[in-house]
Design an enzyme around this catalytic site. Sequence first.
Site, PDB file in Angstrom:
ATOM      1  N   HIS A  83     -50.755   2.262  12.055  1.00 54.39           N
ATOM      2  CA  HIS A  83     -49.387   2.183  11.997  1.00 54.39           C
ATOM      3  C   HIS A  83     -48.702   2.914  13.117  1.00 54.39           C
ATOM      4  O   HIS A  83     -49.125   4.044  13.085  1.00 54.39           O
ATOM      5  CB  HIS A  83     -48.615   2.370  10.758  1.00 54.39           C
ATOM      6  CG  HIS A  83     -47.313   1.946  10.596  1.00 54.39           C
ATOM      7  ND1 HIS A  83     -46.396   2.783  11.111  1.00 54.39           N
ATOM      8  CD2 HIS A  83     -46.779   0.768   9.953  1.00 54.39           C
ATOM      9  CE1 HIS A  83     -45.161   1.852  10.561  1.00 54.39           C
ATOM     10  NE2 HIS A  83     -45.345   0.967  10.152  1.00 54.39           N
ATOM     11  N   LEU A  85     -50.613  11.486   2.183  1.00 54.98           N
ATOM     12  CA  LEU A  85     -49.688  12.532   3.032  1.00 54.98           C
ATOM     13  C   LEU A  85     -48.177  11.823   3.494  1.00 54.98           C
ATOM     14  O   LEU A  85     -48.190  10.750   4.195  1.00 54.98           O
ATOM     15  CB  LEU A  85     -50.200  12.910   4.528  1.00 54.98           C
ATOM     16  CG  LEU A  85     -49.492  14.201   4.973  1.00 54.98           C
ATOM     17  CD1 LEU A  85     -50.468  15.133   5.803  1.00 54.98           C
ATOM     18  CD2 LEU A  85     -48.501  13.707   6.143  1.00 54.98           C
TER      19      LEU A  85
END
Length: 338
Positions: A231, A127
Amino acid sequence: MTFRLRAARSADLEALYEMAKLTGGGFTNLPPDRAALKNKLERAEASFAKDTEALADELFVLVLEDARTGAVRGTCQLMSQVGQRWPFYSYRLNTLTQYSQELDRTVRAELLSLVTDLEGSSEVGGLFLHPNERAGGLGLLLARSRYLFVAMHRQRFADRILAELRGIIDERGGSPFWDGVAGRFFGMSFQDADYFNAINGNQFIADLMPKHPVYIAMLNDDARSVIGVPHPTGRAAMRMLEDEGFRAEGYVDIFDGGPTMVARTDSVTSVKNSSLRTVTAMSVAEGERAILATGRLGTFRACFGARVLDEDGGIAIDSASADLLDVCEGDMVWSVAR
């Protein structure tokens, strides 16, 4: 809003390549390599064209398109059954408890074990939303439309589904986890290993990686601190996965240590709560906000819209969504509340 999700085509190669260059590394499913992306699109087109209802090793690539201009501004992927072309490796966090009678002391050691537990699962991944479009909920449309695709083609997906989140990447584009664990055995930088994996697969892990568990206490502080941590750009994605019913079950990525989220496919919120209904009207002015989808395989389309459900199994939608989906009264539409 004029954005819709659709099946990717070979003509989308350059758009995907330009987006891949913006990912910043650690994004295995979208490598900045034209040949690899071309192979992905060819494989996806073959999967879209395979009109069967059976679980197999298939890849589906979807793109987010601005219907006004035709510009591609995002993408996502679905893998129907991982671990079929080459092993699907993860590290599994577990604990070894030991007791010394002489010292009357119990010691618990955390370990990372190389496993293929998740082999055979389906996966949602790849994505990416163009930085200029990260407003208005388009990331939500990209993420949740994948689950409508799964619901619409349920027999082509496994009973368990996973999502790998990118781990911590430092300002140099390196991975503290890789440097502290696998990098010690391979003599390769994280960027080199990640790129090689994206292009050639991870069989080299099986060939060279030690099979013994790794004691976390023996890693340096930098490596220990990022185990299972997404992240910063993936924190919103992690929350969306949790809202869908995905959970972290102790699996982490072998390259960057990012968390792998797992769910039972039929328990995923957007799969469980989706429904197929007949369009009865296309003039809804105010209704429940929803994600709408139609088509099959290569003709799949999805967008945001408004819906009103009736007791007879019908659905009324807004005219803008009807135009984006190219549906008329009497057509069938899947939907789930936004």
